[in-house]
Design a protein around this motif. Sequence first.
Motif, PDB file in Angstrom:
ATOM      1  N   ALA A 114       0.843  -1.199   0.000  1.00  0.00           N
ATOM      2  CA  ALA A 114       0.000   0.000   0.000  1.00  0.00           C
ATOM      3  C   ALA A 114       0.876   1.246   0.000  1.00  0.00           C
ATOM      4  O   ALA A 114       1.970   1.266   0.558  1.00  0.00           O
ATOM      5  N   ILE A 115       0.364   2.282  -0.646  1.00  0.00           N
ATOM      6  CA  ILE A 115       1.075   3.554  -0.737  1.00  0.00           C
ATOM      7  C   ILE A 115       0.508   4.472   0.339  1.00  0.00           C
ATOM      8  O   ILE A 115      -0.708   4.691   0.389  1.00  0.00           O
ATOM      9  N   PRO A 116       1.370   5.023   1.197  1.00  0.00           N
ATOM     10  CA  PRO A 116       0.871   5.909   2.251  1.00  0.00           C
ATOM     11  C   PRO A 116       0.024   7.052   1.682  1.00  0.00           C
ATOM     12  O   PRO A 116       0.368   7.642   0.654  1.00  0.00           O
ATOM     13  N   LEU A 117      -1.078   7.305   2.313  1.00  0.00           N
ATOM     14  CA  LEU A 117      -2.028   8.366   1.956  1.00  0.00           C
ATOM     15  C   LEU A 117      -2.763   8.106   0.643  1.00  0.00           C
ATOM     16  O   LEU A 117      -3.563   8.925   0.213  1.00  0.00           O
ATOM     17  N   VAL A 118      -2.471   7.013  -0.018  1.00  0.00           N
ATOM     18  CA  VAL A 118      -3.118   6.712  -1.295  1.00  0.00           C
ATOM     19  C   VAL A 118      -3.878   5.396  -1.218  1.00  0.00           C
ATOM     20  O   VAL A 118      -5.004   5.305  -1.677  1.00  0.00           O
ATOM     21  N   GLY A 119      -3.245   4.382  -0.682  1.00  0.00           N
ATOM     22  CA  GLY A 119      -3.911   3.097  -0.529  1.00  0.00           C
ATOM     23  C   GLY A 119      -3.372   2.017  -1.439  1.00  0.00           C
ATOM     24  O   GLY A 119      -2.216   2.041  -1.842  1.00  0.00           O
ATOM     25  N   SER A 120      -4.231   1.116  -1.789  1.00  0.00           N
ATOM     26  CA  SER A 120      -3.878  -0.069  -2.563  1.00  0.00           C
ATOM     27  C   SER A 120      -3.521   0.283  -4.004  1.00  0.00           C
ATOM     28  O   SER A 120      -4.315   0.900  -4.714  1.00  0.00           O
ATOM     29  N   PRO A 121      -2.346  -0.128  -4.461  1.00  0.00           N
ATOM     30  CA  PRO A 121      -1.989   0.093  -5.867  1.00  0.00           C
ATOM     31  C   PRO A 121      -2.976  -0.578  -6.827  1.00  0.00           C
ATOM     32  O   PRO A 121      -3.311  -0.017  -7.866  1.00  0.00           O
ATOM     33  N   LEU A 122      -3.457  -1.772  -6.471  1.00  0.00           N
ATOM     34  CA  LEU A 122      -4.412  -2.466  -7.329  1.00  0.00           C
ATOM     35  C   LEU A 122      -5.714  -1.668  -7.439  1.00  0.00           C
ATOM     36  O   LEU A 122      -6.265  -1.514  -8.528  1.00  0.00           O
ATOM     37  N   ALA A 123      -6.176  -1.128  -6.319  1.00  0.00           N
ATOM     38  CA  ALA A 123      -7.402  -0.321  -6.339  1.00  0.00           C
ATOM     39  C   ALA A 123      -7.198   0.955  -7.166  1.00  0.00           C
ATOM     40  O   ALA A 123      -8.095   1.374  -7.905  1.00  0.00           O
TER      41      ALA A 123
END
Length: 175
Positions: A114-123
């Motif tokens: 997961a990317i901080p402040l962004v979330g799941s790369p797949l999403a």
Amino acid sequence: MAAIQNNLNSLNSAITALTPFVANISFSTASQLLAIISATTAYIAALGKTTADTAASLPLSQCVVDDNYALNPSPVNDTDGRAILNRIKALEPSIVDSTAKLIQRKGVVAVLPAIPLVGSPLAMARATLVSLQASLKSVQDAAQKASPASLQAEGAALRGRFDNNMSALVAAYSS
């Protein structure tokens, strides 16, 4: 017609910029994914402008009444329509190849952290693809309305191939 040609140039530039990302990306880092999402966002913006300009090229004065007494816009003549269709067809191999490569790399995206402040790369990838699919549908609808009757069947076949590729890509990132 000049606005449509300019927009085709913009779309071609956006696809040209996106293609190397797709061809060379390993998705081994989240920053690589963010780079391709950024390039895709630029492509979506170009599609939006193309849709708006194509729709704006459909003034009532350029509509004709068909055999069923319905208004059908036909602002693009057969020669210009053929030129536009050929330019779009020329993009098809790049789009098909990019789609296949993105489907192949879905597994790598799925395991990125997961990317901080962004979330799941797949999403993030899925949301970008859904947005791209909607933008493509809008520009396809506008182009179909502007196309001369003589090119409708050929354009519909091309659209079907693009739709199938995009549906497969969205489905891959949705599972």
